[in-house]
Design a protein around this motif. Structure first.
Motif, mmCIF file in Angstrom:
data_model
loop_
_atom_site.group_PDB
_atom_site.id
_atom_site.type_symbol
_atom_site.label_atom_id
_atom_site.label_comp_id
_atom_site.label_asym_id
_atom_site.label_seq_id
_atom_site.Cartn_x
_atom_site.Cartn_y
_atom_site.Cartn_z
ATOM 1 N N ARG A 95 -2.496 -3.705 12.189
ATOM 2 C CA ARG A 95 -3.854 -3.457 11.090
ATOM 3 C C ARG A 95 -4.665 -4.728 10.895
ATOM 4 O O ARG A 95 -3.492 -5.558 10.591
ATOM 5 C CB ARG A 95 -3.639 -3.179 9.893
ATOM 6 C CG ARG A 95 -2.737 -1.291 9.661
ATOM 7 C CD ARG A 95 -3.496 -0.398 10.421
ATOM 8 N NE ARG A 95 -2.816 0.951 10.474
ATOM 9 C CZ ARG A 95 -2.985 1.745 11.683
ATOM 10 N NH1 ARG A 95 -3.320 1.837 12.453
ATOM 11 N NH2 ARG A 95 -2.229 2.230 11.379
ATOM 12 N N SER A 130 5.478 -3.972 10.294
ATOM 13 C CA SER A 130 4.916 -2.542 10.369
ATOM 14 C C SER A 130 3.839 -2.301 10.195
ATOM 15 O O SER A 130 3.140 -1.162 10.740
ATOM 16 C CB SER A 130 5.846 -1.637 9.287
ATOM 17 O OG SER A 130 5.799 -2.288 7.460
ATOM 18 N N HIS A 154 1.025 -1.323 -0.213
ATOM 19 C CA HIS A 154 -0.208 -0.410 -0.192
ATOM 20 C C HIS A 154 0.693 1.543 -0.318
ATOM 21 O O HIS A 154 2.087 0.763 0.033
ATOM 22 C CB HIS A 154 -0.820 -0.196 1.699
ATOM 23 C CG HIS A 154 -0.232 0.659 2.696
ATOM 24 N ND1 HIS A 154 0.362 -0.446 3.459
ATOM 25 C CD2 HIS A 154 -0.064 1.363 3.533
ATOM 26 C CE1 HIS A 154 0.983 -0.068 4.369
ATOM 27 N NE2 HIS A 154 0.800 1.164 3.970
ATOM 28 N N LYS A 176 2.100 10.361 12.753
ATOM 29 C CA LYS A 176 0.347 9.930 13.094
ATOM 30 C C LYS A 176 0.217 9.615 14.423
ATOM 31 O O LYS A 176 0.957 9.332 15.339
ATOM 32 C CB LYS A 176 1.224 8.187 12.942
ATOM 33 C CG LYS A 176 0.781 8.074 11.698
ATOM 34 C CD LYS A 176 1.335 6.899 11.583
ATOM 35 C CE LYS A 176 1.432 6.746 9.475
ATOM 36 N NZ LYS A 176 2.281 5.357 8.738
ATOM 37 N N GLY A 200 3.629 2.319 14.220
ATOM 38 C CA GLY A 200 2.586 2.509 14.589
ATOM 39 C C GLY A 200 2.623 0.945 15.142
ATOM 40 O O GLY A 200 2.469 0.946 16.557
ATOM 41 N N ARG A 247 -4.762 -0.400 -0.843
ATOM 42 C CA ARG A 247 -5.657 0.532 -0.136
ATOM 43 C C ARG A 247 -6.916 0.892 -1.446
ATOM 44 O O ARG A 247 -7.900 1.871 -1.030
ATOM 45 C CB ARG A 247 -4.669 1.457 0.456
ATOM 46 C CG ARG A 247 -4.372 0.788 1.882
ATOM 47 C CD ARG A 247 -3.983 1.759 2.832
ATOM 48 N NE ARG A 247 -3.468 1.664 3.797
ATOM 49 C CZ ARG A 247 -2.745 1.711 5.210
ATOM 50 N NH1 ARG A 247 -2.646 3.051 5.337
ATOM 51 N NH2 ARG A 247 -2.803 0.790 6.199
HETATM 52 C C1 3PG Z 1 3.930 2.906 8.424
HETATM 53 O O1 3PG Z 1 4.038 3.114 8.076
HETATM 54 O O2 3PG Z 1 3.941 2.877 9.554
HETATM 55 C C2 3PG Z 1 3.073 1.382 7.529
HETATM 56 O O3 3PG Z 1 2.847 1.368 6.337
HETATM 57 C C3 3PG Z 1 1.380 1.550 7.935
HETATM 58 O O4 3PG Z 1 0.975 2.928 7.945
HETATM 59 P P1 3PG Z 1 -0.639 2.883 8.236
HETATM 60 O O5 3PG Z 1 -0.475 3.674 9.515
HETATM 61 O O6 3PG Z 1 -1.492 4.271 7.539
HETATM 62 O O7 3PG Z 1 -1.281 0.937 8.582
#
Ligand code: 3PG
Length: 369
Positions: A146, A142, A57, A189, A351, A112
Motif C-alpha cells: 500500500r 502485510s 489500522h 479480498k 495481498g 485509517r
Molecule cells: C491485510 O489484512 O492484508 C493487511 O492488514 C492490509 O489490509 P488492507 O488490504 O485493508 O490494506
C-alpha cells in the motif's frame, strides 16, 4: 535493508508501524496471530529502552470491521503493558507522546480514521507527528503493497529500519521460488487474487470462489454485503477463468446451522459461508497431484467453526500429502490452530505476499532500502 540490530534506540521516540488488523465479529475483535506476533518487535524496542509509539489500522472505511483500536490495546496488554490514546494527531496524542518515558509503549487510534493516511506525502499526519519522533520502524510486511502515509511517507522524513517480523518474512520469501505451483485462492479480498490469474491452476474458494462462479454465469440468489461490493470485478474475472476451478457445492446458513446445497440448487434465499463436501473432495484430488501449493485466505467463514470445515480439510490435505506449502493471509493464519510447523512458510500477509509472488515491487519495501 537495515534492521533493529543496526541502531541504538535508547531514549529515542520510535514510531512503530505494525499490523494488528484482525477478524471482527459483531464489533468484537477476535484474538489473532498478528496481534500475538507483533509483540516480538515491541518487546525488543522496550528492552532497547526506546519510547515506542505504535501506529496500526483495523479494517477499511465503510466496512463492518472498521473499528477503534481500543480492543487491540486490551489484547496487546496480555503480553506487554501498552497505553492506548483515542487520538492520532491532536493535542491528546501529542501530550501522551511527549510524556513517554524510556521503555514505555503507546498505541494511537486506528490510522485509517484519518483521510490523509490514504494521501501519502507531506500531509497533516506527517506535519504533526514528525516533530515528535526520532525514528521509524516498519514491522508490517502485510501492508507494504500500500502507498499509504504510515508505510511510505514516514521513512522519507525519519531514519528508519525493518522490524523483526518484516525482516523474518522477507528472508523466508527470498528462499521460496514457486514454479508450476497450484494456487488455492480464497479469503475476502478477491481483487487481490485476480493478479495471480496468469496461467497457474487455481482452486477458487471463499468469496473469490463465489465471484468466479458468478462470472461463469451462475445466480446465487442471496448475496452478502461483501459480495455485493465486489460485483464490479465480474467483468474482469470473466476473461481470466481458463485455469480456474470453481466450487460445485456450498454450505449455507439455515437457522444458524450448516446446510449444504449443490450448485444446481441455487438460487437460494440463504447466504453462502463455506464450500461443500463435494468441492472439498475435488480440491483434495488436485492437491494430491500438485508439487507445490500456495494458499491464500480461508475457503469459508472461519470465525464460525461450522463454516471452517472446507478450510480445515484443505489445510489437512496439504500437510498430509507433504506438498511444498506457502500459506498466506492473516485470516488463514488464524485458522491454523495446530501443525503450524508442517507448512514450509506461514506468512502473516495476504495481498502483499500475493503481489510479491506475482513479481511486483512493494512500495513499502522499496522505501526502506
Ligand atoms: C491485510 O489484512 O492484508 C493487511 O492488514 C492490509 O489490509 P488492507 O488490504 O485493508 O490494506
Amino acid at each position: 535493508m537495515k534492521t533493529l540490530s543496526d541502531f541504538n534506540l535508547k531514549n529515542k521516540t520510535v514510531l512503530l508501524r505494525t499490523d494488528l488488523n484482525s477478524d471482527v465479529v459483531n464489533n468484537k475483535l477476535l484474538p489473532s496471530e498478528r496481534i500475538k506476533k507483533s509483540v516480538k518487535t515491541i518487546l525488543e524496542l522496550k528492552k532497547k529502552k526506546a519510547k515506542v509509539v505504535i501506529l496500526a489500522h483495523q479494517g477499511r472505511p465503510k466496512e463492518s470491521d472498521f473499528i477503534s483500536l481500543k480492543q487491540h490495546a486490551k489484547l496487546l496488554n496480555k503480553y506487554v503493558k501498552v497505553k492506548f490514546v483515542k487520538n492520532i494527531i491532536g493535542k491528546k496524542a501529542e501530550k501522551e507522546i511527549k510524556n513517554l518515558k524510556s521503555g514505555e509503549i503507546l498505541l494511537l487510534e486506528n490510522i485509517r480514521f484519518l483521510k490523509d493516511e490514504f494521501n501519502p506525502g507531506k500531509n497533516k499526519i506527517i506535519k504533526k507527528l514528525i516533530p515528535l519522533l526520532d525514528f521509524y520502524v516498519n514491522d508490517a510486511f502485510s501492508i507494504c503493497h500500500r502507498k499509504q502515509t504510515s508505510i511510505t511517507s514516514f521513512p522519507k522524513y525519519l531514519p528508519h529500519c525493518a522490524g523483526r517480523l518484516l525482516e523474518q518474512e522477507v528472508k523466508a520469501l527470498k528462499k521460496i521460488k514457486i514454479k508450476n505451483c497450484l494456487y488455492i485462492l480464497g479469503g475476502a479480498k478477491p481483487e487481490d487474487n485476480i493478479k495471480l490469474l496468469k496461467g497457474n491452476k487455481v482452486l477458487a474458494c471463499g468469496l473469490f470462489g463465489q465471484l468466479c462462479t458468478i462470472a461463469k454465469g451462475k445466480n446465487f440468489g442471496a448475496q452478502n454485503r461483501y459480495l455485493k461490493n465486489k460485483l464490479y470485478l465480474i467483468k474482469k474475472l470473466k476473461k481470466k477463468l481458463k485455469n480456474v476451478l470453481t466450487p460445485v457445492d456450498f454450505a449455507v446458513k439455515v437457522n444458524k446451522k450448516r446446510k449444504e446445497l449443490l450448485l444446481k440448487e441455487f438460487p437460494s434465499k440463504y447466504e453462502i459461508f463455506d464450500i461443500g463436501k463435494k468441492t472439498i473432495k475435488e480440491y483434495i484430488a488436485e492437491i494430491k497431484k500438485a508439487k507445490a501449493i500456495y494458499m491464500k485466505g480461508p475457503a469459508g467463514f472461519c470465525a464460525d467453526k461450522k463454516f471452517c470445515k472446507g478450510t480445515k480439510a484443505i489445510l489437512n490435505a496439504i500437510t498430509k500429502h507433504k506438498r511444498f506449502s506457502l500459506i498466506g493471509g492473516g485470516h488463514l493464519n488464524d485458522a491454523i490452530k495446530t501443525n503450524k510447523n508442517k507448512f514450509n512458510h506461514i506468512s502473516l500477509s495476504g495481498g502483499a505476499l500475493l503481489r510479491y509472488i506475482a513479481g511486483e515491487k512493494l512500495p513499502g519495501l522499496e522505501v526502506l532500502k
